[in-house]
Design an enzyme around this catalytic site. Structure first.
Site, short mmCIF file in Angstrom:
data_model
loop_
_atom_site.label_atom_id
_atom_site.label_comp_id
_atom_site.label_asym_id
_atom_site.label_seq_id
_atom_site.Cartn_x
_atom_site.Cartn_y
_atom_site.Cartn_z
N CYS A 1 0.81 -1.28 -0.25
CA CYS A 1 0.10 0.02 0.15
C CYS A 1 0.78 1.20 -0.15
O CYS A 1 1.26 1.59 -0.94
CB CYS A 1 -1.04 0.03 1.24
SG CYS A 1 -2.29 1.24 0.94
N HIS B 1 -3.57 -5.21 1.08
CA HIS B 1 -2.80 -5.47 2.53
C HIS B 1 -2.79 -7.10 3.00
O HIS B 1 -3.72 -7.50 3.64
CB HIS B 1 -3.57 -4.84 3.83
CG HIS B 1 -3.37 -3.23 3.42
ND1 HIS B 1 -2.41 -2.79 4.21
CD2 HIS B 1 -4.24 -2.35 3.03
CE1 HIS B 1 -2.28 -1.45 4.08
NE2 HIS B 1 -3.37 -1.43 3.26
N GLU C 1 -1.06 -8.53 4.94
CA GLU C 1 -0.75 -8.60 6.26
C GLU C 1 -2.15 -8.66 7.23
O GLU C 1 -1.72 -8.91 8.52
CB GLU C 1 0.24 -7.66 6.91
CG GLU C 1 -0.28 -6.25 7.34
CD GLU C 1 -0.69 -5.52 5.93
OE1 GLU C 1 -0.48 -5.98 4.79
OE2 GLU C 1 -0.93 -4.17 6.16
#
Ligand code: GLN
Length: 253
Positions: free
Chosen positions: A90, A216, A218
């Site tokens: 990002c 994302h 994560e």
């Protein structure tokens, strides 16, 4: 190395993801690099996490990119030239594009941008992504899969000139595309949250070791992070697969 600075806000999640993936992450503030207390050369993999570095001032990722280019250009270029993997998530993707490390893997050669979403607003939701068949080291074994990952950005529209667009398409540098539920790439809102050219959500450098993506990974490293986790049976949260691939690749360098 999980590189953070003022305004980074996905550093701990990214640290957690690398730890879950079997890595030994360390959190490093950019000032430690600038002061020479830490050296990139001592690390095997670099990640620039998401967030609002320097408050998205000027443009998202711009100031951190200028800082990296002005003070750490040599170290960064050496790291990439040594074949060590780099991940930008990002805001990290925005930074990589503004340094030139994407798409060309050359600091200072800026050929693309992530610009304001077509919707004119911050887009925060889960999207479908098709994983393309590329030489990207982070997506080994995932080609053809449709991933579910969240996006959360205001400036995520991948934009570049016609020549560069063709070049990265031909070189197989497009790693992720926004897609409909069946995996078909789409320019339609809201499946494509920002209006990215060719539905591009993530790209790699020609060697496949520098990866940047707007979604994302994560945020999907545990099964229960998925909004539909009670109904779906996941073999593995696929965000985690990206970190595992990175760690496995870095381990054998
Ligand atoms: N989650 C993020 O990293 C956001 C990136 C950037 N601040 C944007 O809004 O576009």
């Amino acid at each position: 190395m999980v590189l953070r600075t003022d305004g980074t806000n996905c550093d701990r999640e990214t640290f957690h993801a690398f730890a879950l993936a079997g890595g030994e992450p360390r959190m490093v503030h950019i000032n430690q690099l600038r002061a020479g207390e830490e050296k990139l050369a001592d690390y095997h993999i670099l990640v620039i996490p998401g967030g609002f570095s320097y408050g998205d001032d000027v443009h998202s990722g711009k100031i951190l990119a200028v800082e990296l280019t002005s003070f750490l250009q040599e170290q960064l270029q050496e790291f990439v030239d040594a074949g060590k993997p780099v991940l930008g998530i990002c805001n990290g993707f925005q930074v990589l594009v503004r340094t030139g490390l994407l798409p060309a893997a050359r600091m200072g050669e800026i050929r693309a941008a992530l610009i304001a979403n077509d919707s004119g607003r911050f887009e925060c939701r889960w999207v479908n992504l098709r994983v393309e068949d590329t030489r990207c080291v982070f997506t080994r074994g995932l080609a053809g899969r449709v991933l579910n990952l969240p996006v959360a950005h205001g400036e995520g529209k991948f934009y570049t000139g016609e020549d560069t667009l063709q070049e990265i398409e031909q070189a197989g540098q497009v790693v992720f595309r926004y897609a409909g539920p069946g995996g078909e790439p789409t320019g339609d809102y809201p499946q494509n949250p920002n209006g990215s050219l060719n539905a591009i959500a993530g790209i790699c450098d020609p060697a496949g070791r520098v990866l940047g993506l707007m979604p994302h990974p994560e945020r999907f490293v545990e099964r229960t992070q998925h909004p539909n986790w009670r109904r779906h049976i996941f073999s593995e949260p696929l965000g985690l697969a990206i970190f595992k691939n990175g760690v496995d690749y870095a381990r054998q360098i």
